[in-house]
Motif scaffolding. Structure first.
Motif, mmCIF file in Angstrom:
data_model
loop_
_atom_site.group_PDB
_atom_site.id
_atom_site.type_symbol
_atom_site.label_atom_id
_atom_site.label_comp_id
_atom_site.label_asym_id
_atom_site.label_seq_id
_atom_site.Cartn_x
_atom_site.Cartn_y
_atom_site.Cartn_z
ATOM 1 N N MET A 165 -77.729 -59.297 83.252
ATOM 2 C CA MET A 165 -78.427 -57.893 82.389
ATOM 3 C C MET A 165 -78.523 -58.009 81.117
ATOM 4 O O MET A 165 -79.674 -57.663 80.513
ATOM 5 C CB MET A 165 -77.224 -56.806 82.832
ATOM 6 N N GLY A 166 -77.414 -58.796 80.372
ATOM 7 C CA GLY A 166 -77.620 -58.869 78.956
ATOM 8 C C GLY A 166 -78.808 -59.782 78.697
ATOM 9 O O GLY A 166 -79.311 -59.372 77.643
ATOM 10 N N VAL A 198 -82.205 -57.651 79.229
ATOM 11 C CA VAL A 198 -82.670 -56.749 78.103
ATOM 12 C C VAL A 198 -82.746 -57.184 76.825
ATOM 13 O O VAL A 198 -83.236 -56.844 76.169
ATOM 14 C CB VAL A 198 -81.389 -55.455 78.530
ATOM 15 N N ALA A 250 -81.392 -48.927 75.246
ATOM 16 C CA ALA A 250 -79.862 -49.760 75.474
ATOM 17 C C ALA A 250 -78.956 -48.360 76.074
ATOM 18 O O ALA A 250 -78.142 -48.583 76.993
ATOM 19 C CB ALA A 250 -79.590 -50.292 74.223
ATOM 20 N N VAL A 262 -79.667 -47.236 79.478
ATOM 21 C CA VAL A 262 -79.324 -48.419 80.534
ATOM 22 C C VAL A 262 -77.595 -48.403 80.616
ATOM 23 O O VAL A 262 -77.017 -48.224 81.757
ATOM 24 C CB VAL A 262 -79.758 -49.585 79.974
ATOM 25 N N ALA A 263 -77.007 -48.243 79.363
ATOM 26 C CA ALA A 263 -75.577 -48.041 79.585
ATOM 27 C C ALA A 263 -75.054 -46.949 80.195
ATOM 28 O O ALA A 263 -73.972 -46.882 80.864
ATOM 29 C CB ALA A 263 -75.082 -48.143 78.172
ATOM 30 N N ALA A 295 -71.467 -54.606 82.649
ATOM 31 C CA ALA A 295 -72.797 -54.823 82.372
ATOM 32 C C ALA A 295 -73.243 -53.794 81.365
ATOM 33 O O ALA A 295 -74.219 -54.075 80.313
ATOM 34 C CB ALA A 295 -73.760 -54.650 83.591
ATOM 35 N N THR A 314 -72.404 -55.256 77.877
ATOM 36 C CA THR A 314 -73.278 -56.307 77.731
ATOM 37 C C THR A 314 -74.596 -55.928 77.068
ATOM 38 O O THR A 314 -75.061 -56.869 76.342
ATOM 39 C CB THR A 314 -73.254 -57.402 78.863
ATOM 40 N N VAL A 315 -74.946 -55.066 77.862
ATOM 41 C CA VAL A 315 -76.301 -54.374 77.437
ATOM 42 C C VAL A 315 -76.228 -53.970 75.882
ATOM 43 O O VAL A 315 -76.960 -54.205 75.162
ATOM 44 C CB VAL A 315 -76.666 -53.226 78.172
#
Length: 143
Positions: free
Chosen positions: A17-18, A21, A62, A65-66, A87, A90-91
């Motif tokens: 994922m990181g 994105v 971001a 998504v988080a 995740a 990391t995002v």
């Protein structure tokens, strides 16, 4: 103290994922910077406008998504929730890295970014006769 344990798949999922994105956000900033460099050859001005406009979009994306990944806790399955938490962290780190490293590297490269011509940057059309511009104007008239 509260102890949180992550499943064995958490690092793999978080890395995927990181990377996904992070690359997406960096390419988004690079495309905007190239477009602005074509409009104004001053690299510092182009980078400033890139971070102030597209940087905000990266932050919103971001955070969105988080929040979506944090919503995995709503499933009630702790394993899925911790995957989402790993995740999400990391995002956010990838977004922060994209917002700091991409402009720094673009500043080093400067106007030489188009040394090898790949293609003209694709961005919003500047013409007002675009179908989407007409649609937006129609919506503006009758909100």
């Amino acid at each position: 103290m509260c102890e949180v344990t992550f499943g064995a798949a958490s690092p793999t999922l978080a890395t995927m994922m990181g990377l996904g994105v992070g690359l997406d956000y960096a390419l988004f900033l690079t495309t905007r910077c190239r477009k602005l460099l074509h409009d104004s050859p001053d690299a510092a001005t182009a980078l400033g406008r890139t971070v102030s406009t597209s940087g905000r979009a990266v932050i919103v994306a971001a955070v969105t998504v988080a929040i979506a990944l944090a919503g995995l806790y709503a499933s009630g399955i702790v394993f899925i929730g911790t995957l989402g938490a790993a995740a999400a962290v990391t995002v956010m780190v990838a977004a922060g890295a994209s917002l700091t490293l991409a402009p720094a590297l673009l500043g080093v490269v400067g106007t030489k970014i188009d040394k090898w011509h790949i293609r003209t940057p694709v961005d919003e059309p500047d013409a007002q006769d675009d179908i989407w511009a007409r649609w937006a104007a129609n919506v503006e008239r009758r909100p």
